[in-house]
Design a protein around this motif. Structure first.
Motif, PDB file in Angstrom:
ATOM      1  N   LEU A  72      34.802  47.929  29.746  1.00  0.00           N
ATOM      2  CA  LEU A  72      34.214  49.132  30.217  1.00  0.00           C
ATOM      3  C   LEU A  72      35.054  50.400  29.955  1.00  0.00           C
ATOM      4  O   LEU A  72      35.052  51.126  31.215  1.00  0.00           O
ATOM      5  N   GLY A  73      35.945  50.391  29.101  1.00  0.00           N
ATOM      6  CA  GLY A  73      36.978  51.589  28.958  1.00  0.00           C
ATOM      7  C   GLY A  73      37.984  51.529  30.074  1.00  0.00           C
ATOM      8  O   GLY A  73      38.553  52.669  30.412  1.00  0.00           O
ATOM      9  N   ARG A  74      38.253  50.300  30.777  1.00  0.00           N
ATOM     10  CA  ARG A  74      39.407  50.600  31.832  1.00  0.00           C
ATOM     11  C   ARG A  74      40.301  49.214  31.517  1.00  0.00           C
ATOM     12  O   ARG A  74      39.708  47.980  31.320  1.00  0.00           O
ATOM     13  N   LEU A  75      41.539  49.437  31.597  1.00  0.00           N
ATOM     14  CA  LEU A  75      42.398  48.511  31.362  1.00  0.00           C
ATOM     15  C   LEU A  75      42.929  48.138  32.653  1.00  0.00           C
ATOM     16  O   LEU A  75      43.524  48.681  33.460  1.00  0.00           O
ATOM     17  N   THR A  76      43.093  46.613  32.985  1.00  0.00           N
ATOM     18  CA  THR A  76      43.351  46.275  34.236  1.00  0.00           C
ATOM     19  C   THR A  76      44.410  45.051  34.090  1.00  0.00           C
ATOM     20  O   THR A  76      44.299  44.271  33.068  1.00  0.00           O
ATOM     21  N   VAL A  77      45.734  45.278  34.562  1.00  0.00           N
ATOM     22  CA  VAL A  77      46.767  44.365  34.653  1.00  0.00           C
ATOM     23  C   VAL A  77      47.008  43.807  35.858  1.00  0.00           C
ATOM     24  O   VAL A  77      47.056  44.401  37.014  1.00  0.00           O
ATOM     25  N   SER A  78      47.111  42.338  35.833  1.00  0.00           N
ATOM     26  CA  SER A  78      47.359  41.757  37.270  1.00  0.00           C
ATOM     27  C   SER A  78      48.313  40.582  37.056  1.00  0.00           C
ATOM     28  O   SER A  78      48.539  40.237  36.233  1.00  0.00           O
ATOM     29  N   VAL A  79      48.909  40.407  38.383  1.00  0.00           N
ATOM     30  CA  VAL A  79      49.934  39.436  38.402  1.00  0.00           C
ATOM     31  C   VAL A  79      49.375  38.555  39.632  1.00  0.00           C
ATOM     32  O   VAL A  79      49.519  39.103  40.727  1.00  0.00           O
ATOM     33  N   ALA A  80      49.400  37.295  39.274  1.00  0.00           N
ATOM     34  CA  ALA A  80      49.037  36.230  40.531  1.00  0.00           C
ATOM     35  C   ALA A  80      50.004  35.293  40.579  1.00  0.00           C
ATOM     36  O   ALA A  80      50.724  34.774  39.843  1.00  0.00           O
ATOM     37  N   ASP A  81      50.352  34.930  42.024  1.00  0.00           N
ATOM     38  CA  ASP A  81      51.254  34.130  42.249  1.00  0.00           C
ATOM     39  C   ASP A  81      50.867  33.120  43.474  1.00  0.00           C
ATOM     40  O   ASP A  81      49.745  33.228  43.905  1.00  0.00           O
ATOM     41  N   SER A  82      51.870  32.244  43.993  1.00  0.00           N
ATOM     42  CA  SER A  82      51.315  31.142  44.785  1.00  0.00           C
ATOM     43  C   SER A  82      51.630  31.656  46.466  1.00  0.00           C
ATOM     44  O   SER A  82      51.332  30.823  47.306  1.00  0.00           O
ATOM     45  N   ASP A  83      52.242  32.878  46.480  1.00  0.00           N
ATOM     46  CA  ASP A  83      52.572  33.074  47.957  1.00  0.00           C
ATOM     47  C   ASP A  83      51.423  33.881  48.408  1.00  0.00           C
ATOM     48  O   ASP A  83      51.072  35.266  47.973  1.00  0.00           O
ATOM     49  N   PRO A  84      50.700  33.499  49.727  1.00  0.00           N
ATOM     50  CA  PRO A  84      49.393  34.212  49.983  1.00  0.00           C
ATOM     51  C   PRO A  84      49.893  35.462  50.784  1.00  0.00           C
ATOM     52  O   PRO A  84      48.848  36.379  51.097  1.00  0.00           O
ATOM     53  N   ARG A  85      51.191  35.935  51.003  1.00  0.00           N
ATOM     54  CA  ARG A  85      51.331  37.211  51.865  1.00  0.00           C
ATOM     55  C   ARG A  85      51.141  38.427  50.913  1.00  0.00           C
ATOM     56  O   ARG A  85      51.607  38.545  49.876  1.00  0.00           O
ATOM     57  N   TRP A 115      45.117  50.798  42.279  1.00  0.00           N
ATOM     58  CA  TRP A 115      45.790  49.585  42.336  1.00  0.00           C
ATOM     59  C   TRP A 115      45.433  48.900  43.744  1.00  0.00           C
ATOM     60  O   TRP A 115      44.844  49.465  44.434  1.00  0.00           O
ATOM     61  N   GLY A 116      45.898  47.507  43.835  1.00  0.00           N
ATOM     62  CA  GLY A 116      45.160  46.828  45.100  1.00  0.00           C
ATOM     63  C   GLY A 116      45.939  45.455  45.038  1.00  0.00           C
ATOM     64  O   GLY A 116      46.440  45.034  44.036  1.00  0.00           O
ATOM     65  N   ALA A 117      45.531  44.532  46.147  1.00  0.00           N
ATOM     66  CA  ALA A 117      45.858  43.391  46.267  1.00  0.00           C
ATOM     67  C   ALA A 117      44.641  42.496  46.948  1.00  0.00           C
ATOM     68  O   ALA A 117      44.187  43.079  47.901  1.00  0.00           O
ATOM     69  N   ARG A 118      44.724  41.253  46.523  1.00  0.00           N
ATOM     70  CA  ARG A 118      43.695  40.352  47.146  1.00  0.00           C
ATOM     71  C   ARG A 118      43.953  38.910  47.203  1.00  0.00           C
ATOM     72  O   ARG A 118      44.979  38.530  46.538  1.00  0.00           O
ATOM     73  N   GLN A 119      43.292  38.145  48.028  1.00  0.00           N
ATOM     74  CA  GLN A 119      43.662  36.629  47.948  1.00  0.00           C
ATOM     75  C   GLN A 119      43.146  36.061  46.775  1.00  0.00           C
ATOM     76  O   GLN A 119      42.099  36.577  46.118  1.00  0.00           O
ATOM     77  N   ARG A 120      43.537  35.032  46.142  1.00  0.00           N
ATOM     78  CA  ARG A 120      43.149  34.400  44.982  1.00  0.00           C
ATOM     79  C   ARG A 120      41.757  33.834  45.185  1.00  0.00           C
ATOM     80  O   ARG A 120      41.716  33.335  46.297  1.00  0.00           O
ATOM     81  N   THR A 121      40.935  34.061  44.313  1.00  0.00           N
ATOM     82  CA  THR A 121      39.519  33.309  44.433  1.00  0.00           C
ATOM     83  C   THR A 121      39.119  32.280  43.556  1.00  0.00           C
ATOM     84  O   THR A 121      37.900  31.870  43.393  1.00  0.00           O
ATOM     85  N   GLY A 126      47.435  31.709  47.162  1.00  0.00           N
ATOM     86  CA  GLY A 126      48.361  32.812  46.814  1.00  0.00           C
ATOM     87  C   GLY A 126      47.669  34.192  46.623  1.00  0.00           C
ATOM     88  O   GLY A 126      46.368  34.160  47.258  1.00  0.00           O
ATOM     89  N   LYS A 127      47.861  34.966  46.059  1.00  0.00           N
ATOM     90  CA  LYS A 127      47.259  36.299  45.834  1.00  0.00           C
ATOM     91  C   LYS A 127      47.556  37.021  44.562  1.00  0.00           C
ATOM     92  O   LYS A 127      48.207  36.490  43.664  1.00  0.00           O
ATOM     93  N   VAL A 128      46.940  38.106  44.367  1.00  0.00           N
ATOM     94  CA  VAL A 128      46.605  38.643  43.090  1.00  0.00           C
ATOM     95  C   VAL A 128      46.926  40.304  43.097  1.00  0.00           C
ATOM     96  O   VAL A 128      46.157  40.924  44.051  1.00  0.00           O
ATOM     97  N   VAL A 129      47.721  40.647  42.893  1.00  0.00           N
ATOM     98  CA  VAL A 129      48.177  42.243  42.707  1.00  0.00           C
ATOM     99  C   VAL A 129      47.904  42.973  41.320  1.00  0.00           C
ATOM    100  O   VAL A 129      48.497  42.392  40.279  1.00  0.00           O
ATOM    101  N   TRP A 130      47.081  43.803  41.510  1.00  0.00           N
ATOM    102  CA  TRP A 130      46.648  44.679  40.288  1.00  0.00           C
ATOM    103  C   TRP A 130      46.641  46.178  40.248  1.00  0.00           C
ATOM    104  O   TRP A 130      46.874  46.831  41.134  1.00  0.00           O
ATOM    105  N   PHE A 131      46.419  46.852  39.037  1.00  0.00           N
ATOM    106  CA  PHE A 131      46.555  48.155  38.842  1.00  0.00           C
ATOM    107  C   PHE A 131      45.692  48.289  37.436  1.00  0.00           C
ATOM    108  O   PHE A 131      45.672  47.388  36.745  1.00  0.00           O
TER     109      PHE A 131
END
Length: 228
Positions: A72-85, A115-121, A126-131
């Protein structure tokens, strides 16, 4: 492992300094393939900072997943790791010098629109940090045939110049009988041409054509005639 789709790319890796440059090149190549060249620098810089955070802070493993998606006209880049903090954005004076980078989330915030951060679903720990960035496709030249309607243009006829020798032009001047008689009377008998003498025998009201010598390049000589 690298997984591709039309508008989705996923890369799994160990967040080590030797692999971060490789991920930058993968992200740049993918955006170039999607014709998103204006976003390459910001996206590559943002993903470098997120991978740097995983390398510095993620516990117990450095394994992570980089995901880039265009929707939808938006590029999202995210990095997911195993650390929940979840990460915390620090003030500029609190940034510490680290071996891969020292700017962290402050730079991610600067180069992105959100940008933002959330717990993995996805069931993992772990968590996901995105922009995200607004997608603006690069201008590409048309590949098909472009037809431009136009009105027919009339061709201008060429100008032809013909060189003529002055001696080759012969002019016939009509002379009345009275003027011819006056000219004959003023000329010596020896110089009168036979054609002129014969023309004098015509009637007074007749008009004859008197041959004139060919025109030469010398200036013209005016001939005076006495009134009849």
């Amino acid at each position: 492992m690298i997984s591709h789709s039309r508008r989705h790319c996923v890369v799994e890796l160990q967040a080590l300094p030797s692999r971060i440059g490789q991920i930058r090149r993968i992200v740049s190549a993918q955006l170039r393939h999607w014709q998103l060249d204006p976003l390459i620098d910001r996206a590559a810089l943002g993903v470098t900072e997120l991978l740097g955070n995983v390398h510095r802070h993620a516990q117990p493993s450095k394994v992570c997943t980089v995901e880039i998606e265009l929707r939808l006209g938006r590029l999202t880049v995210s990095v997911a790791d195993s650390d929940p903090r979840l990460p915390v954005l620090r003030a500029a004076g609190d940034l510490e010098e680290l071996e891969t980078c020292g700017r962290g989330l402050a730079l991610v915030e600067a180069v992105s629109e959100a940008w933002g951060a959330r717990q993995r679903t996805d069931g993992g720990t772990g968590k996901v940090v995105w922009f995200s960035l607004r997608a603006a496709p690069a201008m590409t030249p048309p590949t098909g045939t472009v037809r431009i309607p136009s009105k027919p243009v009339r061709e201008v006829a060429p100008i032809v110049s013909v060189a003529v020798e002055p001696a080759a032009v012969i002019t016939s001047v009509p002379v009345s009988a009275s003027m011819q008689a006056s000219m004959v009377a003023s000329m010596p008998a020896a110089s009168m041409p036979a054609a002129t003498t014969a023309a004098g025998a015509t009637g007074a009201g007749a008009t004859a054509s008197m041959p004139v010598t060919p025109v030469s390049a010398s200036p013209p000589v005016a001939v005076g005639a006495e009134p009849g």
